[in-house]
Design a protein around this motif. Structure first.
Motif, PDB file in Angstrom:
ATOM      1  N   ASN A   8     -49.077 -25.740 -36.475  1.00  0.00           N
ATOM      2  CA  ASN A   8     -47.914 -25.137 -35.837  1.00  0.00           C
ATOM      3  C   ASN A   8     -47.163 -24.201 -36.778  1.00  0.00           C
ATOM      4  N   PHE A   9     -47.087 -24.552 -38.059  1.00  0.00           N
ATOM      5  CA  PHE A   9     -46.440 -23.670 -39.029  1.00  0.00           C
ATOM      6  C   PHE A   9     -47.245 -22.379 -39.220  1.00  0.00           C
ATOM      7  N   ILE A  10     -48.568 -22.471 -39.208  1.00  0.00           N
ATOM      8  CA  ILE A  10     -49.396 -21.275 -39.344  1.00  0.00           C
ATOM      9  C   ILE A  10     -49.178 -20.337 -38.168  1.00  0.00           C
ATOM     10  N   TRP A  11     -49.189 -20.909 -36.959  1.00  0.00           N
ATOM     11  CA  TRP A  11     -48.934 -20.085 -35.775  1.00  0.00           C
ATOM     12  C   TRP A  11     -47.532 -19.490 -35.816  1.00  0.00           C
ATOM     13  N   LEU A  12     -46.553 -20.324 -36.144  1.00  0.00           N
ATOM     14  CA  LEU A  12     -45.162 -19.880 -36.154  1.00  0.00           C
ATOM     15  C   LEU A  12     -44.940 -18.795 -37.205  1.00  0.00           C
ATOM     16  N   SER A  13     -45.465 -18.992 -38.406  1.00  0.00           N
ATOM     17  CA  SER A  13     -45.182 -18.073 -39.507  1.00  0.00           C
ATOM     18  C   SER A  13     -46.032 -16.813 -39.468  1.00  0.00           C
ATOM     19  N   PHE A  14     -47.280 -16.918 -39.017  1.00  0.00           N
ATOM     20  CA  PHE A  14     -48.155 -15.742 -39.033  1.00  0.00           C
ATOM     21  C   PHE A  14     -48.087 -14.956 -37.726  1.00  0.00           C
ATOM     22  N   VAL A  15     -48.374 -15.634 -36.608  1.00  0.00           N
ATOM     23  CA  VAL A  15     -48.419 -14.944 -35.313  1.00  0.00           C
ATOM     24  C   VAL A  15     -47.018 -14.578 -34.817  1.00  0.00           C
ATOM     25  N   ALA A  16     -46.036 -15.463 -35.057  1.00  0.00           N
ATOM     26  CA  ALA A  16     -44.673 -15.194 -34.593  1.00  0.00           C
ATOM     27  C   ALA A  16     -43.737 -14.837 -35.743  1.00  0.00           C
ATOM     28  N   GLY A  17     -44.289 -14.599 -36.944  1.00  0.00           N
ATOM     29  CA  GLY A  17     -43.453 -14.289 -38.101  1.00  0.00           C
ATOM     30  C   GLY A  17     -43.879 -13.041 -38.831  1.00  0.00           C
ATOM     31  N   VAL A  18     -44.990 -13.117 -39.574  1.00  0.00           N
ATOM     32  CA  VAL A  18     -45.426 -12.014 -40.426  1.00  0.00           C
ATOM     33  C   VAL A  18     -45.885 -10.806 -39.610  1.00  0.00           C
ATOM     34  N   ILE A  19     -46.795 -11.020 -38.658  1.00  0.00           N
ATOM     35  CA  ILE A  19     -47.318  -9.893 -37.874  1.00  0.00           C
ATOM     36  C   ILE A  19     -46.199  -9.143 -37.142  1.00  0.00           C
ATOM     37  N   PRO A  20     -45.328  -9.850 -36.384  1.00  0.00           N
ATOM     38  CA  PRO A  20     -44.265  -9.108 -35.699  1.00  0.00           C
ATOM     39  C   PRO A  20     -43.285  -8.418 -36.639  1.00  0.00           C
ATOM     40  N   LEU A  21     -43.013  -9.015 -37.818  1.00  0.00           N
ATOM     41  CA  LEU A  21     -42.072  -8.356 -38.734  1.00  0.00           C
ATOM     42  C   LEU A  21     -42.680  -7.084 -39.313  1.00  0.00           C
ATOM     43  N   PHE A  22     -43.987  -7.085 -39.593  1.00  0.00           N
ATOM     44  CA  PHE A  22     -44.667  -5.855 -40.011  1.00  0.00           C
ATOM     45  C   PHE A  22     -44.526  -4.788 -38.929  1.00  0.00           C
ATOM     46  N   LEU A  23     -44.844  -5.156 -37.692  1.00  0.00           N
ATOM     47  CA  LEU A  23     -44.747  -4.211 -36.574  1.00  0.00           C
ATOM     48  C   LEU A  23     -43.303  -3.745 -36.377  1.00  0.00           C
ATOM     49  N   TYR A  24     -42.388  -4.688 -36.477  1.00  0.00           N
ATOM     50  CA  TYR A  24     -40.961  -4.412 -36.259  1.00  0.00           C
ATOM     51  C   TYR A  24     -40.419  -3.422 -37.284  1.00  0.00           C
ATOM     52  N   PHE A  25     -40.679  -3.675 -38.564  1.00  0.00           N
ATOM     53  CA  PHE A  25     -40.191  -2.782 -39.612  1.00  0.00           C
ATOM     54  C   PHE A  25     -40.862  -1.414 -39.527  1.00  0.00           C
ATOM     55  N   LYS A  26     -42.159  -1.387 -39.208  1.00  0.00           N
ATOM     56  CA  LYS A  26     -42.839  -0.094 -39.033  1.00  0.00           C
ATOM     57  C   LYS A  26     -42.220   0.672 -37.876  1.00  0.00           C
ATOM     58  N   GLY A  27     -41.937  -0.030 -36.778  1.00  0.00           N
ATOM     59  CA  GLY A  27     -41.296   0.615 -35.635  1.00  0.00           C
ATOM     60  C   GLY A  27     -39.905   1.118 -35.962  1.00  0.00           C
ATOM     61  N   LEU A  28     -39.122   0.290 -36.679  1.00  0.00           N
ATOM     62  CA  LEU A  28     -37.751   0.690 -37.030  1.00  0.00           C
ATOM     63  C   LEU A  28     -37.704   1.863 -38.005  1.00  0.00           C
TER      64      LEU A  28
END
Length: 305
Positions: free
Chosen positions: A228-248
């Motif tokens: 659950n931590f892997i899913w939470l941190s990678f799929v709902a954490g690292v990947i979206p933050l990369f996309l989010y900062f690139k978008g911003l």
């Protein structure tokens, strides 16, 4: 000119994709809420995120010297307010509220984003901005309120936690935009998670929670918890933050705030595609209309700047 035009579409799209992945976090966070104190859960989550981010960030360390103190200040605020304060209070709210209530109320965070984007980044909103933004807010509420009933909305401390979350995440969008005007993507991502982890560590220490009993280190050896931590941190954490900062880095904060309203809709699309969960017709119509609103908000902003 072609590149600029492409990013007119791609910038908001990246933020929308990030918001959709963030929308999947509730399931994993609820699973872990029964095992950890809220602050401890978020601290462990940040450690996993840092671990996943390091390989992409370390090669960029040499570029740190070129970053201004103003950009570092924005990144610091993004980490403390967004990663630490916002995530902790959202986790607390899920212990006291039905997730649908929390999702409905979080739709008002773009109002906070608009206020701070105007004050701190001098963003001009455009003539038709408010009409489209009001319609976008209405669409966001309709999408999130599919299983929401007004009888669920009675005052408790959970509502205050959600209000703090909305304010924190709304402001964090502005701080993230300010940081991404200068800071490379990998450094910004690692910096936000690191600042968030340090902020929570200070809080845990001051409250006397940083001990083996409260931190529950032993639970991190459990396969269910690790998964659950892997899913939470990678799929709902690292990947979206990369996309989010690139978008911003390519999208104004005022526009980005409304892109985040698609979080519930894109998350529903993901669960529909993967798990077959049905969407109601009003959710589909509201979701499509919300995407139109985001496009028009971005267009109005572009004409005004």
């Amino acid at each position: 000119m072609r590149l600029k035009l492409n990013w007119f579409y791609l910038g908001p799209l990246f933020v929308i994709l990030a918001a959709g992945l963030w929308g999947t976090e509730t399931f994993f966070r609820v699973n872990l809420n029964t095992r950890f104190d809220s602050e401890v859960l978020v601290f462990h989550e940040h450690l996993f995120c840092i671990l996943f981010t390091l390989p992409f960030s370390l090669p960029l360390i040499s570029k740190i010297k070129k970053i201004s103190w103003r950009a570092w200040g924005y990144l610091f605020l993004s980490g403390v307010v967004g990663s630490a304060v916002g995530t902790v209070f959202f986790t607390l709210s899920l212990k006291l509220l039905n997730p649908s209530v929390a999702n409905v109320l979080l739709n008002f965070q773009p109002i906070v984003t608009i206020i701070f984007a105007t004050l701190l980044l001098n963003e001009r909103l455009g003539r038709g901005f408010f009409i489209w933004s009001l319609l976008a807010l209405a669409c966001g509420v309709v999408i999130a309120a599919n299983d929401f009933e007004i009888s669920q909305l009675h005052f408790n401390i959970g509502l205050l936690y959600v209000a703090i979350t909305a304010a924190a995440w709304g402001f964090s969008t502005v701080a993230g935009r300010g940081a991404m005007l200068e800071i490379p993507l990998g450094i910004a991502t690692l910096g936000r998670f690191s600042i968030g982890a340090l902020s929570i560590l200070v809080s845990l220490t001051l409250k006397g929670k940083f001990n083996s009993s409260t931190m529950n280190w032993a639970a991190l050896t459990d396969l269910f918890v690790i998964k659950n931590f892997i899913w939470l941190s990678f799929v709902a954490g690292v990947i979206p933050l990369f996309l989010y900062f690139k978008g911003l880095s390519k999208t104004p904060a005022s526009v980005g705030g409304f892109c985040e309203l698609t979080q519930t809709f894109t998350a529903l699309l993901l669960t529909w595609g993967v798990m077959g969960n049905p969407l109601s017709m009003k959710q589909v119509v509201s979701g499509v209309l919300l995407l139109v609103c985001v496009y028009m908000i971005n267009l109005n902003f572009a004409k005004a700047n």
